[in-house]
Structures are given as C-alpha cells and as structure tokens.
Scaffold this active site. Structure first.
Site, PDB file in Angstrom:
ATOM      1  N   SER A 124       0.820  -1.214   0.000  1.00 39.14           N
ATOM      2  CA  SER A 124       0.000   0.000   0.000  1.00 39.14           C
ATOM      3  C   SER A 124       0.858   1.271   0.000  1.00 39.14           C
ATOM      4  O   SER A 124       1.625   1.503  -0.932  1.00 39.14           O
ATOM      5  CB  SER A 124      -0.966  -0.043   1.185  1.00 39.14           C
ATOM      6  OG  SER A 124      -2.003   0.900   1.030  1.00 39.14           O
ATOM      7  N   ASP A 179     -10.519  -4.270  -4.162  1.00 35.25           N
ATOM      8  CA  ASP A 179      -9.872  -3.431  -3.153  1.00 35.25           C
ATOM      9  C   ASP A 179     -10.700  -2.151  -2.977  1.00 35.25           C
ATOM     10  O   ASP A 179     -10.848  -1.369  -3.921  1.00 35.25           O
ATOM     11  CB  ASP A 179      -8.450  -3.089  -3.602  1.00 35.25           C
ATOM     12  CG  ASP A 179      -7.606  -2.466  -2.493  1.00 35.25           C
ATOM     13  OD1 ASP A 179      -8.180  -1.767  -1.639  1.00 35.25           O
ATOM     14  OD2 ASP A 179      -6.387  -2.682  -2.503  1.00 35.25           O
ATOM     15  N   HIS A 206      -8.009  -5.410   0.032  1.00 38.46           N
ATOM     16  CA  HIS A 206      -6.788  -4.700   0.414  1.00 38.46           C
ATOM     17  C   HIS A 206      -5.989  -5.518   1.432  1.00 38.46           C
ATOM     18  O   HIS A 206      -6.018  -5.247   2.633  1.00 38.46           O
ATOM     19  CB  HIS A 206      -7.179  -3.339   0.999  1.00 38.46           C
ATOM     20  CG  HIS A 206      -6.037  -2.367   1.079  1.00 38.46           C
ATOM     21  ND1 HIS A 206      -5.423  -1.861  -0.033  1.00 38.46           N
ATOM     22  CD2 HIS A 206      -5.406  -1.812   2.151  1.00 38.46           C
ATOM     23  CE1 HIS A 206      -4.466  -1.020   0.328  1.00 38.46           C
ATOM     24  NE2 HIS A 206      -4.428  -0.994   1.651  1.00 38.46           N
TER      25      HIS A 206
END
Length: 229
Positions: A124, A179, A206
């Site tokens: 991320s 996501d 995610h």
C-alpha cells in the site's frame, strides 16, 4: 607464470559463485499506512513461510506515528503541515507531503548502515513510497527488484517528478480487483510506470493474499531474481 596462484584464484572465484547462487535473497519490507513493522510481519507470515527457502525478510518501521493510534505509523502525510493531527488520504490530489523528506532520509541512512538488500517488498503506502525511492539517483545500494502489494502511483503533485521516466527495476505487482481502499486504476497506473512489470490480480481486497497462485508467482519471480545474480 604462477600456476599455483592462478589455480587458487579460480577456486576462489568458483566458491564465490557457488556462495552467491546458494545464498538467500535479502528483502527489505515496508509496511502500509497505519501499520507497523510488527503488523506487516504478521500479515505476511503465510507468504513468507512459502518463500523461506529463497529469501530472508527484514521489516522496518516508518518514522512517523499516526496520532491517537497505537502501533500505527506513516511514511508521509497528505494534508498541510499546519493541520493537527496530520493524516494521509491516498485519493487526495494534495500539494503537500509532510514527513516525506524525513522518511527518505531515514531509508537512506538505513541502507547505508545495513548489509545490501537485493529487493524490497512493500504494501500500500509503503509500495507507493518504494516506487518513488527507485527514482532517486543517490539511493544507496538500490534494489534489483520490488514486490509491490496493493501499490499505487502517488497523487500528491509534488511527487510527479518521480514518475517522469519508466522504472527498469524488475517488479511484481499484486492487487485485488475488489480493493475498496486503493481503486484498481491507481494500481494499474503504477504498473504502467515499470518497463517490464509482472502483474497478478486476485478477487480479494486490500491485503496480502496467500493463495497458491500468489505463492507460486512470488516463488517464480524470486527464483528469476536469484538466478540473475
């Protein structure tokens, strides 16, 4: 002509080659926003177990603590430095990046003081940060490859300068089609920044998946990197 010395040199070269071929890859791991080195290690346990014959992983913690949260850190923020508390929104087209320069300095110092890493694995915001590190010519011992999970191209306008040239670093990008934190198009824009990106999508969200497909792809990718040394 010293045949003994020549023979000794050949043995040394062969032993060095064998050592390099047999050693595990060293991988530096960068966590996401509101995570830590500890939480990222826990979330990647299943994947790392499947890769333990190929690599060893070292996790480090971002230098900025997220206000009001425990075990929660950030590589940079997206609201103005005058705001209190500071926070990060990956969707924001901000002009500010408080903490970014400090994190870059932190990483560079870590790389200078550590045994060289072969690659970076990041998640991320950490993946976003890692991609920009690749564009810095003064980065000590730059990685030969990156594994980026749920990565994305930064929308902060100050960061546009890091994406002017395509990255030649070998890369594996893994992201979920569902996501809800990082839209798929943001991950796709990051993969487009790499000359020869390997991309694997999954039906999840995610997180770092541990499906057979992901484990096998990571194994194959790391084997290729190991063979290149």
């Amino acid at each position: 002509y010293n045949l003994s010395k020549t023979f000794d040199n050949l043995i040394h070269q062969n032993c060095t080659h064998i050592h390099m071929a047999n050693r595990k890859l060293r991988i530096l791991c960068l966590h996401g926003y509101r995570q830590s080195d500890i939480s990222f290690r826990e979330k990647t346990g299943g994947l790392r177990k499947s890769l333990k014959s190929l690599a060893e992983f070292e996790f480090i913690r971002a230098p900025h603590a997220v206000y009001g949260e425990s075990d929660s850190f950030s590589w940079f923020y997206s609201n103005p430095a005058t705001h209190n508390p500071l926070s990060y929104d990956c969707l924001s087209h901000s002009t500010e990046d408080p903490g970014f320069d400090e994190s870059v300095k932190f990483i560079k110092n870590h790389l200078k003081e550590s045994e060289p890493y072969d690659g970076i694995m990041a998640f991320s915001q950490g993946a976003c940060f890692a991609s920009m590190l690749l564009a810095m010519p003064d980065l000590p011992s730059p990685p030969s490859f990156v594994l980026l999970f749920c990565g994305f191209k930064s929308r902060i306008t100050k960061h546009d300068c890091y994406y002017t040239q395509p990255f030649s670093t070998a890369s594996l990008h893994v992201f979920g089609q569902n996501d809800l934190v990082i839209p798929t198009d943001m991950s796709e824009k990051l993969t487009a920044c790499f000359k020869d990106a390997t991309v694997l999508t999954h039906e999840g969200g995610h997180f770092v998946p541990t499906t057979a497909a992901v484990r096998n792809m990571c194994k194959e990718f790391l084997r290729r990197q190991s063979d290149s040394f």
